[in-house]
Write a protein that holds these residues in place. Structure first.
Motif, PDB file in Angstrom:
ATOM      1  N   UNK A  55     -36.301  52.395 127.501  1.00 29.23           N
ATOM      2  CA  UNK A  55     -36.077  52.553 128.937  1.00 29.23           C
ATOM      3  C   UNK A  55     -34.849  53.404 129.251  1.00 29.23           C
ATOM      4  N   UNK A  56     -34.969  54.108 130.374  1.00 31.01           N
ATOM      5  CA  UNK A  56     -33.857  54.808 131.004  1.00 31.01           C
ATOM      6  C   UNK A  56     -33.857  54.414 132.469  1.00 31.01           C
ATOM      7  N   UNK A  57     -32.713  54.007 132.975  1.00 33.16           N
ATOM      8  CA  UNK A  57     -32.571  53.700 134.388  1.00 33.16           C
ATOM      9  C   UNK A  57     -31.687  54.730 135.065  1.00 33.16           C
ATOM     10  N   UNK A  58     -32.052  55.100 136.277  1.00 37.38           N
ATOM     11  CA  UNK A  58     -31.295  56.105 137.012  1.00 37.38           C
ATOM     12  C   UNK A  58     -30.990  55.576 138.408  1.00 37.38           C
ATOM     13  N   UNK A  59     -29.730  55.708 138.814  1.00 40.13           N
ATOM     14  CA  UNK A  59     -29.331  55.254 140.146  1.00 40.13           C
ATOM     15  C   UNK A  59     -28.153  56.094 140.620  1.00 40.13           C
ATOM     16  N   UNK A  60     -28.052  56.264 141.947  1.00 40.72           N
ATOM     17  CA  UNK A  60     -26.976  57.110 142.479  1.00 40.72           C
ATOM     18  C   UNK A  60     -25.644  56.394 142.591  1.00 40.72           C
TER      19      UNK A  60
ATOM     20  N   UNK B  49     -30.956  50.312 140.563  1.00 45.66           N
ATOM     21  CA  UNK B  49     -29.899  49.369 140.946  1.00 45.66           C
ATOM     22  C   UNK B  49     -29.155  48.934 139.679  1.00 45.66           C
ATOM     23  N   UNK B  50     -28.915  47.639 139.466  1.00 52.28           N
ATOM     24  CA  UNK B  50     -28.127  47.282 138.282  1.00 52.28           C
ATOM     25  C   UNK B  50     -28.993  46.822 137.114  1.00 52.28           C
ATOM     26  N   UNK B  51     -30.268  47.242 137.118  1.00 47.75           N
ATOM     27  CA  UNK B  51     -31.024  47.287 135.886  1.00 47.75           C
ATOM     28  C   UNK B  51     -31.853  46.098 135.470  1.00 47.75           C
ATOM     29  N   UNK B  52     -31.999  45.070 136.298  1.00 46.35           N
ATOM     30  CA  UNK B  52     -32.780  43.925 135.839  1.00 46.35           C
ATOM     31  C   UNK B  52     -34.229  44.292 135.542  1.00 46.35           C
ATOM     32  N   UNK B  53     -34.891  44.985 136.469  1.00 44.81           N
ATOM     33  CA  UNK B  53     -36.285  45.352 136.217  1.00 44.81           C
ATOM     34  C   UNK B  53     -36.393  46.336 135.053  1.00 44.81           C
TER      35      UNK B  53
ATOM     36  N   UNK C 276     -29.727  44.824 124.496  1.00 44.69           N
ATOM     37  CA  UNK C 276     -30.605  45.983 124.633  1.00 44.69           C
ATOM     38  C   UNK C 276     -29.774  47.264 124.555  1.00 44.69           C
ATOM     39  N   UNK C 277     -29.224  47.525 123.389  1.00 46.41           N
ATOM     40  CA  UNK C 277     -28.314  48.654 123.234  1.00 46.41           C
ATOM     41  C   UNK C 277     -29.011  50.001 123.354  1.00 46.41           C
ATOM     42  N   UNK C 278     -30.326  50.019 123.193  1.00 50.02           N
ATOM     43  CA  UNK C 278     -31.051  51.287 123.278  1.00 50.02           C
ATOM     44  C   UNK C 278     -31.306  51.711 124.724  1.00 50.02           C
ATOM     45  N   UNK C 279     -31.130  50.804 125.666  1.00 51.03           N
ATOM     46  CA  UNK C 279     -31.344  51.138 127.072  1.00 51.03           C
ATOM     47  C   UNK C 279     -30.278  52.123 127.538  1.00 51.03           C
ATOM     48  N   UNK C 280     -30.704  53.121 128.299  1.00 57.46           N
ATOM     49  CA  UNK C 280     -29.790  54.155 128.773  1.00 57.46           C
ATOM     50  C   UNK C 280     -29.781  54.131 130.298  1.00 57.46           C
ATOM     51  N   UNK C 281     -28.590  54.265 130.879  1.00 53.79           N
ATOM     52  CA  UNK C 281     -28.470  54.299 132.337  1.00 53.79           C
ATOM     53  C   UNK C 281     -27.673  55.536 132.739  1.00 53.79           C
TER      54      UNK C 281
ATOM     55  N   UNK D 138     -25.346  47.774 135.120  1.00 54.42           N
ATOM     56  CA  UNK D 138     -26.567  47.787 134.313  1.00 54.42           C
ATOM     57  C   UNK D 138     -26.251  47.948 132.833  1.00 54.42           C
ATOM     58  N   UNK D 139     -25.307  48.821 132.532  1.00 52.59           N
ATOM     59  CA  UNK D 139     -24.912  49.038 131.143  1.00 52.59           C
ATOM     60  C   UNK D 139     -24.314  47.768 130.552  1.00 52.59           C
ATOM     61  N   UNK D 140     -23.507  47.088 131.347  1.00 48.88           N
ATOM     62  CA  UNK D 140     -22.923  45.818 130.908  1.00 48.88           C
ATOM     63  C   UNK D 140     -24.005  44.766 130.681  1.00 48.88           C
ATOM     64  N   UNK D 141     -24.972  44.702 131.589  1.00 51.59           N
ATOM     65  CA  UNK D 141     -26.051  43.724 131.444  1.00 51.59           C
ATOM     66  C   UNK D 141     -26.881  44.008 130.199  1.00 51.59           C
ATOM     67  N   UNK D 142     -27.129  45.278 129.908  1.00 52.51           N
ATOM     68  CA  UNK D 142     -27.873  45.639 128.697  1.00 52.51           C
ATOM     69  C   UNK D 142     -27.143  45.155 127.445  1.00 52.51           C
TER      70      UNK D 142
END
Length: 271
Positions: free
Chosen positions: A79-84, A64-68, A101-106, A92-96
């Protein structure tokens, strides 16, 4: 509600979830402002059952938009998040960025295409959170995908709403739906589970599938994973039925027979 063949399930569900994203981001339910200030979105039993994640790579499927996803990043995982849903990944990228958390990838991708979308990369942990599996028609294919995404010695952690709870009517006392239903169920219901109004342009049609505990466990074993534990929980995270009472989650009142409302499992890939 109508039970019919569902060849266009992916497009229907994606369109609906695209429309949910701005409503969810703005909702009190998700409380983005509180999350930015440090509020924890993960449940205490998840933190205990997953254990230490610092220094480990973690993939969150259907993020979803990456909170968890970002909560695991705050605990030291890469972390890497994947969503359709592209709007979800953008949010999610905006929230990071907002929480540093610039290292987080979505990544935008359907679960079944995840291996290609992630360029064959593997992860120490694959995490799937609440309310995810019902959107997937083929659990065997999901399990094979998870196995491919796991590094040797890694594990899947799944926390889900219990399929027995899905059989109950709105009163929380009567069995109304078929536990063993195999075909998808089409819903035409406007709105979403959070506060906030859905846009009139958001398609109301969605398709969901019921997956029993035996089906999920058998699929993971057939894919080559080893079940480390399966825990059934007598509580849930929201007032799903009016009979539930708030007590370290939402539970059936004393004196009423209990049924499982959530479950969690961990399955490891041999080293």
């Amino acid at each position: 509600m109508k039970k019919i063949p569902t060849p266009d399930w992916l497009a229907a569900n994606r369109a609906n979830w695209d429309g949910r994203v701005p409503v969810h981001v703005a909702s009190d339910f998700y409380d983005v402002a509180g999350f930015v200030e440090g509020k924890e979105s993960l449940r205490s039993f998840e933190l205990a059952e997953v254990g230490e994640v610092r220094g480990k790579s973690l993939l969150h499927l259907q993020c979803h938009f990456g909170q968890d996803t970002l909560s695991w990043a705050r605990r030291g995982a890469t972390v890497t998040g994947l969503d359709f849903s592209r709007p979800a990944v953008e949010a999610a990228t905006d929230l990071a960025e907002r929480i540093g958390m610039d290292s987080a990838r979505f990544v935008v991708s359907d679960v079944y295409d995840a291996v290609a979308a992630l360029d064959g990369r593997s992860f120490d942990i694959v995490y799937t959170g609440l309310g995810a599996l019902c959107w997937l028609p083929d659990i065997d294919r999901w399990a094979r995908t998870v196995e491919t995404l796991l590094a040797p010695g890694g594990f899947l952690y799944l926390a889900e709403f219990h399929p027995f709870g899905d059989t109950l009517a709105e009163d929380g006392r009567t069995v109304e739906y078929d536990y063993f239903q195999a075909e998808g169920t089409v819903w035409n219901e406007a709105g979403t589970y959070t506060d906030g109004e859905m846009a009139a342009t958001t398609p109301a049609r969605t398709v969901e599938w019921q997956h029993g505990i035996g089906e999920v466990v058998s699929a993971l074993v057939a894919a080559g994973l080893r079940i480390e534990f399966l825990h059934e929980h007598d509580f849930t995270v929201f007032a799903r039925f009016p009979v539930l009472e708030q007590d370290r989650g939402y539970r059936f009142p004393a004196g009423q027979p209990r049924v499982p409302l959530m479950y969690s499992l961990r399955a490891g890939k041999p080293a």
